[in-house]
Design an enzyme around this catalytic site. Structure first.
Site, PDB file in Angstrom:
ATOM      1  N   LYS A 250       0.785  -1.247  -0.119  1.00  0.00           N
ATOM      2  CA  LYS A 250      -0.100   0.020  -0.124  1.00  0.00           C
ATOM      3  C   LYS A 250       0.986   1.246  -0.005  1.00  0.00           C
ATOM      4  O   LYS A 250       1.990   1.189   0.653  1.00  0.00           O
ATOM      5  CB  LYS A 250      -0.948  -0.039   1.285  1.00  0.00           C
ATOM      6  CG  LYS A 250      -2.100  -1.116   1.439  1.00  0.00           C
ATOM      7  CD  LYS A 250      -3.003  -0.870   2.639  1.00  0.00           C
ATOM      8  CE  LYS A 250      -3.704  -1.881   2.683  1.00  0.00           C
ATOM      9  NZ  LYS A 250      -5.043  -1.562   1.714  1.00  0.00           N
ATOM     10  N   ARG A 324     -10.101 -11.679   2.220  1.00  0.00           N
ATOM     11  CA  ARG A 324     -10.897 -13.067   2.038  1.00  0.00           C
ATOM     12  C   ARG A 324     -10.170 -14.402   1.958  1.00  0.00           C
ATOM     13  O   ARG A 324     -11.104 -15.372   1.932  1.00  0.00           O
ATOM     14  CB  ARG A 324     -11.450 -12.420   0.496  1.00  0.00           C
ATOM     15  CG  ARG A 324     -10.355 -12.591  -0.580  1.00  0.00           C
ATOM     16  CD  ARG A 324     -10.974 -11.646  -1.777  1.00  0.00           C
ATOM     17  NE  ARG A 324     -10.996 -10.226  -1.657  1.00  0.00           N
ATOM     18  CZ  ARG A 324     -11.367  -9.397  -2.358  1.00  0.00           C
ATOM     19  NH1 ARG A 324     -11.807  -9.779  -3.458  1.00  0.00           N
ATOM     20  NH2 ARG A 324     -11.485  -8.149  -2.215  1.00  0.00           N
TER      21      ARG A 324
HETATM   22  N1  BES Z   1      -7.966  -3.881   4.531  1.00  0.00           N
HETATM   23  C1  BES Z   1      -8.154  -3.495   3.074  1.00  0.00           C
HETATM   24  C2  BES Z   1      -9.688  -2.899   3.123  1.00  0.00           C
HETATM   25  C3  BES Z   1      -9.748  -1.294   3.563  1.00  0.00           C
HETATM   26  C4  BES Z   1      -9.658  -0.220   3.093  1.00  0.00           C
HETATM   27  C5  BES Z   1     -10.116  -1.412   5.012  1.00  0.00           C
HETATM   28  C6  BES Z   1      -9.679   0.806   3.867  1.00  0.00           C
HETATM   29  C7  BES Z   1     -10.090  -0.251   5.828  1.00  0.00           C
HETATM   30  C8  BES Z   1     -10.191   0.922   5.236  1.00  0.00           C
HETATM   31  C9  BES Z   1      -8.203  -4.841   2.277  1.00  0.00           C
HETATM   32  O1  BES Z   1      -7.358  -5.795   2.589  1.00  0.00           O
HETATM   33  C10 BES Z   1      -7.700  -4.035   0.869  1.00  0.00           C
HETATM   34  O2  BES Z   1      -6.646  -3.775   0.896  1.00  0.00           O
HETATM   35  N2  BES Z   1      -8.787  -4.179   0.069  1.00  0.00           N
HETATM   36  C11 BES Z   1      -8.141  -3.750  -1.214  1.00  0.00           C
HETATM   37  C12 BES Z   1      -8.457  -4.807  -2.392  1.00  0.00           C
HETATM   38  C13 BES Z   1      -7.910  -4.417  -3.656  1.00  0.00           C
HETATM   39  C14 BES Z   1      -6.389  -4.377  -3.700  1.00  0.00           C
HETATM   40  C15 BES Z   1      -8.410  -5.185  -4.567  1.00  0.00           C
HETATM   41  C16 BES Z   1      -9.346  -2.424  -1.523  1.00  0.00           C
HETATM   42  O3  BES Z   1     -10.294  -2.523  -1.448  1.00  0.00           O
HETATM   43  O4  BES Z   1      -8.671  -1.368  -2.043  1.00  0.00           O
HETATM   44 ZN    ZN Z   2      -5.467  -5.593   1.918  1.00  0.00          ZN
END
Ligand code: BES
Ligand code: ZN
Ligand code: ZN
Length: 475
Positions: A250, A324
């Site tokens: 990230k 997931r």
């Molecule tokens: N933990 C994140 C989702 C999240 C985002 C939680 C903001 C709390 C606040 C999750 O694991 C994630 O990174 N999701 C990504 C998936 C993408 C890479 C397909 C997302 O939703 O951006």
């Molecule tokens: Zn993630």
């Protein structure tokens, strides 16, 4: 710490604030004692104010009014929000003991809840602690049930606020054990890496590969003799103690709050704490796969194919979609209990946060009646959820050319395709809750101080209470 609660009016302490919470739809003249107070109330309230106060050297009298024509859900939330303004007023005037009076007990309960939730502080890492704390609340509606529930919310907030260096997956599992050891009849079993390997939890193990910390899988069971259900309700909570994104690291701006990625696990275990400490007659199980998600030397990469606990193969598209993978194994494990209903609760997608901001969490699933009941409970608790469609064609995007499934759909509809992915791993009636937008706040929001909010516990608690009364009367 939560204030001391007294279920009676006191009368004699100095430095005590009196708070009158008046629902304008009912008569109030016998609640507000004293002619001067009543006159002051009528005058100020006539000026369309909903919070006003009188102050003397030793007394602070606060009046809050709830509009006459407001619907129930909104009136209760209005009371919680006014409680947070009241808390600020108490703090500014340094009154640490309060008595509540109201002409509506539901409104008083909501206000009581809002007041306690506003008083939460997380200062264990600070040398200079906040000096003000709310120490005593006298209220006729206070009872053990609501206090136990609010203690569970505080406990959840504490878990979410704990920084990742202090809270590995193993530490998190220890916290569940510690919590449960204080509640008779609440059991916890923790699987460590060796057991997770022998259970072949390929999803959890794959995400853990980039980490130097071991994963855990916790099973919390509340099965009282007097339970209204014989098949359990199982809740699977995402326990990613820190989400760096893995190899799909990230960027700055998206990392800072990722200690909160275990909020789903905190909510489901907090629910069991609330239910068990209130000795509610319902058979519940919480399953918590936990790990951090890091880009270590052995981390999985996009293109990998993973064999999950249930034998299905999954093509990895983006290592930041880790939640997931670990939840899927939790869901597979839940099948052995032949559950009546299964929930997953997770900070799963940015898409859910983008859809509803911090105003609601996303619900979706394949069991309409329970989704409706949850919606009702969530609105009454002020923790609103909003249902997304769960149509089967959303799952078309999860077809893989190399494995049984891809773990990620296209760029749009991401909250739903994540839910559809998870649906593959349970055969029970299923509800998925994506709490990504509501679990953590970077600025204080009414009765939610900065940090973990605990959102979901009160909504689910109300849902379970209603489930018990419905089931209890039908059997
Ligand atoms: N933990 C994140 C989702 C999240 C985002 C939680 C903001 C709390 C606040 C999750 O694991 C994630 O990174 N999701 C990504 C998936 C993408 C890479 C397909 C997302 O939703 O951006
Ligand atoms: Zn993630
Ligand atoms: Zn995550």
């Amino acid at each position: 710490m939560i204030a001391e609660i007294y279920n009676k009016k006191s009368g004699s302490t100095d430095f005590k604030a009196k708070i009158f919470i008046i629902a304008l739809s009912s008569s109030y003249s016998n609640v507000i004692q004293g002619e001067d107070e009543l006159e002051f109330f009528k005058k100020e309230q006539g000026l369309k104010k909903d919070l006003f106060y009188l102050r003397s050297a030793i007394e602070l009298i606060i009046f809050v009014t709830i509009p006459e024509d407001i619907e129930t859900n909104k009136g209760l939330e209005f009371a919680r929000k006014k409680a947070s303004e009241t808390y600020a007023l108490l703090k500014a005037n340094n009154f640490d003991e309060v008595e509540l009076y109201s002409n509506n007990s539901e409104i008083e309960s909501a206000f009581f809840e809002g007041l306690i939730l506003s008083s939460y502080q997380f200062d264990k890492f600070k040398e200079e602690k906040e000096v003000f704390s709310l120490n005593k609340i006298y209220s006729a509606v206070a009872n053990d049930e609501i206090v136990n529930l609010l203690k569970a919310v505080f406990w959840v907030r504490d878990l979410v606020n704990e920084p990742p260096a202090h809270q590995t997956a193993t530490v998190l599992a220890n916290e569940f054990e510690k919590m449960a050891s204080e509640i008779e009849g609440l059991n916890v079993e923790v699987f460590h890496k060796i057991q997770i390997e022998s259970l072949r939890m390929g999803g959890l193990l794959s995400i853990n590969r980039g980490s130097v910390q071991a994963p855990t899988f916790s099973v919390l069971t509340w099965k009282p003799d007097h339970a209204v259900n014989t098949k359990p309700i199982v809740l699977v909570g995402k326990g990613v103690v820190y989400d760096t994104g893995g190899i799909n690291l990230k960027p700055t701006g998206f990392l800072e709050t990722m200690k909160s990625d275990m909020s789903g696990s905190a909510v489901v275990s907090g629910l069991l704490k609330a239910v068990a400490s209130n000795n509610l007659p319902v058979y519940l199980i919480a399953l918590i796969p936990a790990t951090d998600n890091r880009p270590g030397g052995d981390a999985i990469v996009p293109g990998d194919v993973i064999t999950m606990m249930n034998g299905k193969t999954v093509e990895i598209i983006n290592t930041d979609a880790e939640g997931r993978m670990i939840l899927a194994d939790g869901l597979s494990y839940s099948n052995k209990f032949d559950p009546e209903l299964v929930f997953s609760v997770a900070t799963l997608t940015g898409a859910a946060a983008r859809a509803f901001g911090s105003r609601a969490f996303a619900s979706m699933g394949n069991t309409e009646k329970e989704l409706k009941n949850l919606s009702k409970a969530s609105f009454l608790s002020g923790e609103r959820c909003w249902e997304l469609p769960f149509w089967d064609d959303f799952a078309d995007e999860l077809k893989s050319s190399i494995a049984d499934l891809k773990h990620l759909g296209g760029v749009n509809g991401g909250a739903i395709t994540a839910g559809k992915f998870l649906e593959n791993f349970t055969s029970a009636p299923y509800i998925h809750l994506d709490i990504a937008g509501v679990s953590f706040t970077e600025k204080p929001e009414d009765y939610k101080p900065i940090g973990g909010t605990g959102t979901g516990v009160r909504a689910l608690f109300r849902f379970i209470k209603n489930y018990i009364s419905e089931k209890g009367t039908s059997s």
